[in-house]
Design an enzyme around this catalytic site. Structure first.
Site, PDB file in Angstrom:
ATOM      1  N   LYS A  70       0.847  -1.129  -0.105  1.00 23.74           N
ATOM      2  CA  LYS A  70      -0.107  -0.013  -0.056  1.00 23.74           C
ATOM      3  C   LYS A  70       0.768   1.155  -0.200  1.00 23.74           C
ATOM      4  O   LYS A  70       1.568   1.405   0.908  1.00 23.74           O
ATOM      5  CB  LYS A  70      -0.983  -0.135   1.156  1.00 23.74           C
ATOM      6  CG  LYS A  70      -1.883   1.016   1.522  1.00 23.74           C
ATOM      7  CD  LYS A  70      -2.702   1.215   2.614  1.00 23.74           C
ATOM      8  CE  LYS A  70      -2.905   2.788   3.053  1.00 23.74           C
ATOM      9  NZ  LYS A  70      -3.580   2.829   4.358  1.00 23.74           N
TER      10      LYS A  70
ATOM     11  N   ALA B 172      -9.216   5.552   5.320  1.00 22.33           N
ATOM     12  CA  ALA B 172      -9.073   6.479   6.153  1.00 22.33           C
ATOM     13  C   ALA B 172     -10.271   7.406   6.513  1.00 22.33           C
ATOM     14  O   ALA B 172     -11.084   7.639   5.647  1.00 22.33           O
ATOM     15  CB  ALA B 172      -8.057   7.521   5.716  1.00 22.33           C
ATOM     16  N   GLY B 173     -10.397   7.742   7.654  1.00 19.33           N
ATOM     17  CA  GLY B 173     -11.313   8.572   8.204  1.00 19.33           C
ATOM     18  C   GLY B 173     -12.683   7.925   8.844  1.00 19.33           C
ATOM     19  O   GLY B 173     -13.503   8.583   9.180  1.00 19.33           O
TER      20      GLY B 173
ATOM     21  N   GLY C 116      -7.348   9.064  10.865  1.00 17.57           N
ATOM     22  CA  GLY C 116      -7.480   9.017  12.200  1.00 17.57           C
ATOM     23  C   GLY C 116      -8.462  10.013  12.647  1.00 17.57           C
ATOM     24  O   GLY C 116      -8.591  10.107  13.863  1.00 17.57           O
TER      25      GLY C 116
END
Lengths: 339, 263
Positions: B98, B186-187, B159
């Site tokens: 990744k 993400a998020g 995060g």
């Protein structure tokens, strides 16, 4: 973003309910951005030769202490001793002597350290961008440089001679290191030297400036409190535990993703509480004397400052696990640095 | 309802929930979360893998059969990402990588340009490259062109638990990029947010912080897994479009066609 006058109000507010709110917010942000991970590092002193006269420091040029500089063979044995404790992130320190520990010496230290550690930072005399670039290419990833105090008048009073007495050169050191490619830069003030509020405002301003101009650098902050040296106090640190914790929490709220370091200057009890509130990086099993890990017995040592938390790396790892923290020894895999 | 498997670079997966391994309070919670959720792809930062010492090595907590997706956390440009990926392969972490190229420590936003460059180099070297990216259509097309095996747009800041702040831009990627899977990364802070991404047609979701910070990480990992499956089924079932006004289930004018009103 919170304004500078607001920061001043917060630092002057001693209402317990207010402090509790600050602490809760700080803990939540730390948990969100760092989880329960706590990075461990160790300092390793290469030399205590120093050509600067800083009134508060055990290594200053006027102190009549035994001056020692590790040879490459001695570096090997000291580094091996630290690596055997499990430490992978090392902070190599020297006094500020351009003659005794020149760039060539520091590059040699970095070359040896690469055999033992995955991440190398240095806290040494400030240099120019080209010299930092050479250090970066030799394997150094981070630079620690504290302004000590941002109060020009006080700075002049406590830094009597040597290159360190040049306020502007020291203040611009982080940007020279960043320009050279360094991954980590640690800034800080020595609490107790001058007006705490003024120093914090200036430190926060400095960090914001650095973040804006060098966004790719990972920053961390330290708030060392002045310590005794071999039992003698060189200056009185008037920053109470309450103020200290408030500073940590406020800093976390202002800079949620910035690493907050805590050294073994502080007691194990205070370190325990600070970890729950915002600290993300601690030193472990530290010795602040040149050759203190392996070469010299306790009686022969000349520490830069007295340490409070005497626990070994293993004890700290076990302590962290018992408190549901994840002790992180490995946080970097060395790749060839290039610019 | 039967779903087709998720296919990335010719390899098929039943689970569309992918787990990140940072921020956990201990490594056994990682193992339990993988078990409870049925995750088949797990991402680990190479910087956190201690291959030499073997003590508390994160890889020991990742069950056999799981596809390890090593990430290039710490890379600030394409060259560093390429070096980290090569080091990962040399260290025995396989060739699934990744790409994370982040040159902003405050917002941790990915640098799409550098990510495209790294993807091009590593794909040519035989890596299976899953790039983490800001959801920009041009960049997504360039990543596909560069050989990416999937694209991984961010839902919101890493995060942050803010959910699908970038929803409309992810939707564009879902509509336009059909060569490779779209994995929202993400998020994502709650199972409902991952379900929302899947209902839109995302192929998979990667979650880390929310699970790691939960009081019961394995429990929340399972909840995410179920929400992702639920969202996927909803997408496949073609959810009826929302209407502005109420639409009665028994239309008001049916009587016109059912009875002779002249008598």
């Amino acid at each position: 973003m919170i304004s500078l006058p607001e920061i001043k109000d917060i630092l002057n507010n001693n209402d317990p309910a207010f402090l509790e709110g600050l602490a809760r917010k700080s803990r939540t942000l730390t948990q969100q951005y760092f989880g329960r991970a706590v990075s461990l590092y160790a300092p390793l002193y290469l030399s205590n030769y120093c050509s600067s006269h800083c009134t508060y420091c055990g290594f200053q040029s006027k102190n009549r202490i035994a001056r020692v500089r590790l040879t490459p063979e001695q570096m090997q044995s000291e580094m091996k001793a630290v690596a055997e404790t499990g430490i992978e992130s090392i902070l190599l320190l020297t006094g500020e002597s351009y003659e005794a520990t020149p760039l060539s010496y520091l590059k040699e230290a970095s070359t040896i350290a690469k055999q033992y550690f995955s991440s190398i930072s240095m806290e040494v005399h400030p240099m120019g961008t080209e010299e930092y670039r050479e250090l970066f290419l030799s394997g150094v990833d981070g630079i620690t440089v504290y302004q000590e105090t941002y109060d020009r008048g006080r700075y002049k009073e406590v830094h009597l001679s040597g290159k360190k007495s040049d306020y502007d050169y020291r203040r611009d050191t982080p940007q020279r290191a960043a320009r050279a490619g360094m991954r980590h830069i640690s800034l800080g003030v020595l609490l107790g030297l001058s007006d705490t509020v003024g120093d914090l405002l200036a430190l926060y301003g400095h960090l914001r400036w650095m973040e804006k101009h060098f966004p790719g650098v990972e920053y961390s902050l330290s708030f060392p409190r002045l310590r005794k040296i071999k039992g003698r106090a060189f200056a009185i640190c008037n920053v109470s535990d309450l103020d200290f914790i408030k500073i940590l929490c406020l800093t976390r709220i202002l800079f949620p993703r910035v690493g907050l370091n805590l050294s073994t200057r502080e007691t194990s009890a205070l370190r325990g509480h600070a970890l729950e509130l915002g600290i993300t990086r601690i030193s472990a099993g530290s010795n602040t004397s040149v050759g203190g890990y392996h070469l010299k017995s306790a009686g022969e040592q000349e520490p830069q400052f007295d340490i409070e938390d005497q626990r070994s790396v293993e004890e700290i790892v076990e302590y962290l696990k018992s408190k549901d923290f994840d002790p992180v020894l490995t946080d970097w895999r060395r790749i060839e640095n290039s610019v | 309802m039967k779903d087709s498997p998720l296919t990335i670079a010719g390899k098929t997966f039943t689970s569309r929930f992918m787990l990140g391994t940072g921020k956990f309070k201990n490594k056994s919670d990682v193992e339990k979360s993988i078990g409870a959720s049925g995750a088949e792809i797990v991402t680990v930062a190479l910087r956190r893998i201690d291959v030499e010492r073997h003590e508390e090595n994160i890889l020991q907590y990742i069950p056999e059969g799981i596809t390890l997706l090593t990430n290039t956390s710490g890379a600030r440009n394409s060259q560093e990402a390429v070096r980290i990926a090569r080091l990962a392969r040399e260290s025995g972490c396989g060739n699934w990588v990744k790409i994370e190229v982040i040159n902003d420590s405050k917002y941790l936003l990915p640098d799409n340009n550098e990510t495209v460059k790294a993807t091009e180099i590593l794909s040519a070297e035989g890596f299976i490259v899953l790039p983490y990216m800001f959801p920009d259509l041009y960049a997504a097309r360039a990543l596909v062109e560069a050989g990416a095996a999937a694209v991984m747009p961010l839902g919101s800041l890493i995060g942050s638990n803010q959910g699908l702040k970038a929803k409309e831009f992810i939707r564009i990627l879902i509509d336009e990029i059909d060569e490779v899977p779209i994995i929202v990364d993400a998020g994502i802070g709650a199972p409902s947010q991952s379900a929302e991404a899947m209902e839109m047609g995302a192929d998979a979701c990667l979650v880390n912080t929310a699970v790691a910070n939960a009081e019961d990480p394995a429990g929340l990992a399972e909840a995410f897994s179920l929400a992702i499956r639920s969202g996927r089924l909803a997408y496949l079932s073609k959810i009826p479009a929302a209407q502005e006004a109420a639409e009665p289930s028994s239309p008001l004018t049916n009587f016109l066609y059912e009875h002779d009103l002249s008598s």
